[in-house]
Enzyme design. Structure first.
Site, PDB file in Angstrom:
ATOM      1  N   GLU A  72     -11.431  11.096  -4.143  1.00 32.08           N
ATOM      2  CA  GLU A  72     -11.173  11.090  -2.701  1.00 32.08           C
ATOM      3  C   GLU A  72     -10.348  12.307  -2.292  1.00 32.08           C
ATOM      4  O   GLU A  72     -10.620  12.936  -1.264  1.00 32.08           O
ATOM      5  CB  GLU A  72     -10.451   9.804  -2.296  1.00 32.08           C
ATOM      6  CG  GLU A  72     -10.180   9.717  -0.794  1.00 32.08           C
ATOM      7  CD  GLU A  72      -9.612   8.378  -0.372  1.00 32.08           C
ATOM      8  OE1 GLU A  72      -8.871   8.359   0.631  1.00 32.08           O
ATOM      9  OE2 GLU A  72      -9.909   7.364  -1.029  1.00 32.08           O
TER      10      GLU A  72
ATOM     11  N   GLU B 196      -7.590  12.806  12.810  1.00 31.21           N
ATOM     12  CA  GLU B 196      -6.842  11.597  13.185  1.00 31.21           C
ATOM     13  C   GLU B 196      -5.874  11.871  14.327  1.00 31.21           C
ATOM     14  O   GLU B 196      -4.856  12.560  14.158  1.00 31.21           O
ATOM     15  CB  GLU B 196      -6.073  11.031  11.989  1.00 31.21           C
ATOM     16  CG  GLU B 196      -5.413   9.707  12.301  1.00 31.21           C
ATOM     17  CD  GLU B 196      -5.170   8.850  11.065  1.00 31.21           C
ATOM     18  OE1 GLU B 196      -4.690   7.726  11.209  1.00 31.21           O
ATOM     19  OE2 GLU B 196      -5.470   9.318   9.954  1.00 31.21           O
TER      20      GLU B 196
ATOM     21  N   GLU C  57      -6.972  -1.681   3.293  1.00 35.41           N
ATOM     22  CA  GLU C  57      -6.197  -0.460   3.536  1.00 35.41           C
ATOM     23  C   GLU C  57      -6.186  -0.119   5.021  1.00 35.41           C
ATOM     24  O   GLU C  57      -5.145   0.251   5.596  1.00 35.41           O
ATOM     25  CB  GLU C  57      -6.800   0.693   2.729  1.00 35.41           C
ATOM     26  CG  GLU C  57      -6.086   2.022   2.926  1.00 35.41           C
ATOM     27  CD  GLU C  57      -6.801   3.181   2.229  1.00 35.41           C
ATOM     28  OE1 GLU C  57      -6.511   4.335   2.600  1.00 35.41           O
ATOM     29  OE2 GLU C  57      -7.642   2.925   1.338  1.00 35.41           O
TER      30      GLU C  57
ATOM     31  N   LYS D 249       0.856  -1.190   0.000  1.00 32.41           N
ATOM     32  CA  LYS D 249       0.000   0.000   0.000  1.00 32.41           C
ATOM     33  C   LYS D 249       0.885   1.230   0.000  1.00 32.41           C
ATOM     34  O   LYS D 249       1.962   1.240   0.610  1.00 32.41           O
ATOM     35  CB  LYS D 249      -0.892   0.033   1.244  1.00 32.41           C
ATOM     36  CG  LYS D 249      -1.681   1.340   1.380  1.00 32.41           C
ATOM     37  CD  LYS D 249      -2.228   1.558   2.787  1.00 32.41           C
ATOM     38  CE  LYS D 249      -2.789   2.977   2.913  1.00 32.41           C
ATOM     39  NZ  LYS D 249      -3.312   3.254   4.259  1.00 32.41           N
TER      40      LYS D 249
END
Length: 406
Positions: free
Chosen positions: A393, A213, A257, A168
């Site tokens: 996105e 986050e 992910e 990834k």
């Protein structure tokens, strides 16, 4: 240094006391801290920048005299900081100790005055609230990568994944706008805080944003983190919105992910904690513009670990770099034609006990002294990523800064 905290009458609007041109802010739902002035600025660079900062802060804190009868998160001796994403970034990583800190937590307000020992405590006056100026208006425009160039870069990343080079990688793009150099930057922060109250609205050394986050939050020997990876746009209607959340929660691509990101956090934390727990499955986190897959992690710290020690262990997570980390960083350097600066780096604060709150600098922008604003957004790329979907996105992730400028 010497830090003296005293309780004061309730501050109903911390942001109105911040410096209009150089705000120093960490706020969530109206609580948090605002710094005024600067007693000490520490600058770091290179691969050991966060570890060096942790060691430097430990030495400063151990030699400091702290008078803190309030004992709330953000009282006492506090430094606010922002760190570059990449080891070789030209952006400096900084810890700033303000002269004055104005704070609020659960209805309790305080002022902390910080001086070098021998200095006169109380010399810095508490600023009166100042009306926040008009919000600067501007439109973001693609900078280093056009939309077509970004989708081509994503395609190259997918090819690298399918060739077995990596599992990834997070690919970002930048966008710029110009605002008046003398614009009241608190107006942008006010808009971000109002639209995204559950995020940490931050401003440190020209770097502003509202991050969803939490990299790590430490208080009294316990710590928590929130891992976000995998996202989708909110639906236009209640039914569409529920369907979007359900699709995200069952998406193999997004779950894979997310798993990469969670495993990277758990692996990094274990040497620094006595116990760590995380839920088996992620939950869907609702933000005004999108849904995220999220996992909360709870920890009990080892005796000698501070918030910055955990930041050094965690950064960069798979949520903003990829997996395996070294291969992801190498591919980012190969594919992204710009320096991320402090985008996706740690930003937050730490106190004399090593407690603090650090988030990943997302939904953010750098504002230079000449008014050039550079915003950033990225997308996690895995083997079955669709370049056009990843472009969409990033458009969603630009929205907090783009909307604040409208």
């Amino acid at each position: 240094m010497r830090a003296v905290t005293e309780r004061v009458d309730d501050h109903d609007d911390l942001l109105s006391r911040a410096d209009a041109r150089h705000p120093l802010v960490a706020l969530r739902r109206g609580d948090g801290i605002v710094g005024i002035g600067e007693v000490v600025r520490l600058t770091f660079s290179g691969p050991d920048r966060v570890r060096d900062a942790a060691a430097a802060w430990r030495a400063i804190a151990s030699a400091a005299e702290v008078v803190d009868p309030v004992h709330r998160p953000g009282t006492g001796l506090v430094a606010m900081g922002a760190f570059a994403f990449a080891d070789g970034s030209s952006a400096p990583s900084v810890l700033v100790v303000p002269e004055l800190i104005i704070g609020r937590h659960d209805g309790v307000s305080w002022v902390t005055r910080i001086t070098r020992q021998g200095g006169e405590v109380g010399a810095v006056e508490l600023p009166d609230p100042q009306p926040i100026g008009e919000r600067p208006r501007a439109t973001l425009a693609a900078a280093s990568l056009s939309r077509e160039e970004f989708t081509a870069v994503v395609g190259r990343a997918v090819d690298a994944i399918r060739a077995g080079r990596i599992e990834k990688v997070v690919i970002a793009r930048d966008a710029t706008a110009s605002i008046p150099p003398d614009a009241d930057r608190r107006a942008l922060l006010h808009e971000l805080a109002d639209r995204y109250p559950d995020c940490l609205t931050f401003a440190v050394d020209g770097h502003i944003g509202a991050s969803p986050e939490t990299l790590v939050s430490v208080h009294g020997g316990e710590a928590s983190a929130r891992v976000l990876a995998g996202s989708t746009a909110r639906g236009a209607s209640a039914a569409d919105d529920a369907a979007a959340a359900a699709q995200l929660a069952t998406s193999t691509k997004d779950l894979d992910e997310h798993a990469f990101a969670v495993h990277s956090v758990l692996d990094a934390l274990r040497p620094h904690v006595r116990a760590v727990t995380a839920s088996d499955l992620p939950f869907t986190l609702k933000l005004p513009n999108l849904w995220h897959l999220a996992t909360d992690v709870e920890m009990q710290l080892g005796e000698s670990s501070s918030a910055l020690d955990l930041v050094a262990a965690l950064h960069p997570t798979a949520a903003v770099a990829g997996s395996p980390t070294d291969a992801a960083l190498a591919l980012i350097a190969e594919l992204e034609p710009f320096d991320r600066g402090r985008y996706a780096g740690p930003v937050g604060w730490i106190d004399q006990d090593g407690d603090g709150e650090w988030v990943i600098a997302l939904r953010c922008a750098r504002i230079d002294d000449d008014g050039l604003l550079t915003a950033y957004a990225g997308a996690g790329i895995v083997a079955d990523s669709d370049p056009d979907s990843e472009l969409a996105e990033t458009r969603m992730k630009f929205r907090p800064i783009a909307d604040a400028l409208r």
